[in-house]
Design an enzyme around this catalytic site. Structure first.
Site, PDB file in Angstrom:
ATOM      1  N   GLY A   1      -4.593   4.661  -0.979  1.00 22.33           N
ATOM      2  CA  GLY A   1      -4.517   6.010  -0.447  1.00 22.33           C
ATOM      3  C   GLY A   1      -3.210   6.222   0.299  1.00 22.33           C
TER       4      GLY A   1
ATOM      5  N   HIS B   1      -2.581   3.717 -13.527  1.00 19.88           N
ATOM      6  CA  HIS B   1      -2.559   3.265 -12.140  1.00 19.88           C
ATOM      7  C   HIS B   1      -3.833   2.501 -11.776  1.00 19.88           C
ATOM      8  CE1 HIS B   1      -1.044   3.557  -8.017  1.00 19.88           C
ATOM      9  NE2 HIS B   1      -2.249   3.919  -7.614  1.00 19.88           N
TER      10      HIS B   1
ATOM     11  N   ASP C   1       1.491   3.755 -15.817  1.00 22.14           N
ATOM     12  CA  ASP C   1       1.388   4.435 -14.527  1.00 22.14           C
ATOM     13  C   ASP C   1       2.780   4.904 -14.121  1.00 22.14           C
ATOM     14  OD1 ASP C   1       0.798   5.268 -11.898  1.00 22.14           O
ATOM     15  OD2 ASP C   1       1.083   3.236 -11.120  1.00 22.14           O
TER      16      ASP C   1
ATOM     17  N   SER D   1      -2.641   0.191  -5.433  1.00 19.53           N
ATOM     18  CA  SER D   1      -1.945   1.313  -4.818  1.00 19.53           C
ATOM     19  C   SER D   1      -1.539   0.972  -3.381  1.00 19.53           C
ATOM     20  CB  SER D   1      -2.826   2.567  -4.889  1.00 19.53           C
ATOM     21  OG  SER D   1      -2.073   3.738  -4.650  1.00 19.53           O
ATOM     22  N   TYR D   2      -1.964   1.759  -2.384  1.00 16.36           N
ATOM     23  CA  TYR D   2      -1.600   1.455  -1.001  1.00 16.36           C
ATOM     24  C   TYR D   2      -2.295   0.181  -0.497  1.00 16.36           C
ATOM     25  CZ  TYR D   2      -0.145   2.242   3.817  1.00 16.36           C
ATOM     26  OH  TYR D   2       0.428   2.103   5.054  1.00 16.36           O
TER      27      TYR D   2
END
Length: 495
Positions: A134, A465, A413, A229-230
């Site tokens: 996020g 992703h 991605d 991701s984060y």
């Protein structure tokens, strides 16, 4: 008199183009939910403010200052968390659990987890923690219900179907909604909804200590942390904290064996450089824009001129109304499936966010998950106060510790593309020990792999992703190899 924050013109230009990046799908008429892309864009945008929520790279001192953690008695909680059956689920051959673990009694802060044991020799399989990014997005809604969990949600929003390539085939998997304010996780102290990397790491560590008290049979099990991701921040930071705490004789030992991060945001400059290079090499940007970015953006220092920001913004506007998570995927148009029709794990439905949202907001589902009545959403409205612009020093510490470190990347991605991962690893200046080569499964190239001293980089061909969403079987092969501690081989029996 203007009492607002003054912002330098160059920073205003940067923000204006990043706002276009965040909101351009709305302008083009596409429905957009709060998701990992939007939350990551907001964080990137905040880097240009006068008081940006970032911090220097973590040090050993930073990690040590995060302890001690609270240990709370957990007698009887394991059985209370056992799920009899989720509404609309098919019959299964494994046990699963869900509930809250309190991480701060004084503040009333509790994190929600979902745990799926392996149907195959669960007593000997390793323990895996999955974290979505996020920052502030749900590991349950994304990871469990749309990616690597045992179920996915049908288009009726009421029933589930089995994911034959779920990662609990090869491990016992915990999905943690973190920090408080994400998904079902909550706090009774409103100020807790402004948080950051350090508290997220500490709360996740406190969660693990208490969860292992609740499930003591896993205390000595090999433990791995994975995410995307984060979570390129979350996973290495939590791993560093565990290793630091493991050195203290009065703390519970967590048997950390390795980490695997997918399409991971680990360094601002290399991630941005790789993103714009990917745009051009995949025909998403013009030659003129690419030339302008290459000439005017200094990714080595991170000192970007107004002209650099202008060309980057131009590049953000050029790729148009596509799903940047997967540049070749269809958009959700509301008619992908007939309501009530069965889903297929081999053909990811772009409207899955909406099905999951409907399902997890059903009262009977929340009751089965042992959660309080909640208006659930994929990404929480948490404020972020600290975020290092690079995690590479932390990854270097993990390499030096000797644990297994894998970085994997879905190769279609566009948000945190494989070029970003490669540029980030290049900054570590690690020698290559095993040369780049393809790996195979079912007589097809599943991706490519290269072994550096201390890090394995692997791609998953045809994945976006959220790698397990788009290539569930290849993702399972990849994570199985990671858990086995072996490179991806020309073999058919890895599963």
């Amino acid at each position: 008199m203007n009492t607002g924050c003054y912002m330098q013109p160059s920073k205003m230009i940067h923000i204006s183009y990043l706002l276009l990046l965040v909101f351009s799908p709305y302008l083009l008429g596409f429905p957009v939910a709060s998701n990992q892309i939007n939350n990551l864009n907001k964080l990137i945008k905040s880097r240009g403010s006068e008081s940006p929520p970032y911090a220097d790279a973590w040090t050993e001192q930073d990690v040590s200052n995060l302890s001690p953690a609270q240990i709370i008695p957990q007698q009887g909680s394991q059985q209370a968390d056992k799920i009899d059956s989720l509404p609309g689920q098919p019959q299964v051959d494994f046990d699963h659990y869900a509930g809250y673990v309190t991480v701060d009694q004084h503040a009333g802060r509790a994190l929600f987890y979902y745990f799926a044991e392996s149907p195959h020799n669960s007593s000997t399989k390793p323990l895996v923690l999955w974290l979505n990014g996020g920052p502030g997005c749900s590991s349950f809604g994304y990871g469990a219900m749309e990616e690597l969990g045992p179920f996915r949600v049908n288009s009726d929003g009421k029933t589930l179907y089995r994911n034959d390539y779920a990662w609990n085939n090869v491990a016992n998997v915990i999905f943690l909604e973190s920090p408080a304010g994400v998904g079902f996780s909550y706090s009774n102290t409103s100020s807790d909804y402004t948080t950051g990397d350090k508290r997220t790491a500490k709360d996740s560590y406190t969660f693990l200590l208490n969860w292992l008290e609740r499930f003591p049979q896993y205390k000595n099990r090999s433990f791995y942390i994975t995410g995307e991701s984060y979570a390129g921040h979350y996973v290495p930071q939590l791993a560093a904290l565990i290793l630091s705490e493991n050195k203290k004789t009065n703390q519970t030992i967590i048997n950390l064996s390795g980490i695997a991060i997918g399409n991971a945001w680990v360094d601002d400059n290399t991630s941005l450089e790789g993103m714009y290079d990917y745009y051009w090499t995949h025909a998403l940007n013009s030659d003129e824009t690419n030339a302008g970015i290459t000439k005017n953006c200094d990714y080595d220092t991170g000192n970007f001129s107004d002209t650099c920001y202008r060309y980057q913004g131009q590049g953000d506007g050029e790729y148009g109304g596509i799903d940047i998570y997967n540049i070749y995927a269809p958009q959700c148009n509301g008619i992908t499936q007939t309501p009530g029709s069965p889903g297929s794990v081999n053909n990811f439905d772009p409207c899955s966010d909406f099905y999951v949202d409907t399902y997890l907001n059903r009262a009977e589902v929340q009751e089965a998950l042992h959660v309080r009545n909640t208006s659930w959403s994929h990404c929480g409205g948490v404020g972020w106060t600290d975020s290092p612009t690079t995690i590479l020093p932390t990854i270097s510490q993990l390499i030096a510790s000797g644990i297994s470190v894998w970085i994997y990347s879905g190769d279609i991605d566009g948000r945190v593309p494989v070029t970003s991962s490669r540029y980030s690893i290049n900054r570590l200046k690690l020698p290559v020990e095993t040369a780049w080569r393809p790996w195979y499964y079912n007589e097809e190239v599943g991706g490519y792999v290269v072994g550096y001293k201390g890090v394995v980089l692997t791609t998953v061909r045809g994945a976006g992703h959220t790698v397990p969403s788009y290539q569930p079987e290849r993702a399972l092969v990849m994570i199985s190899s990671f858990l086995l501690g072996s490179f991806l081989q020309l073999q058919q029996n890895i599963l």
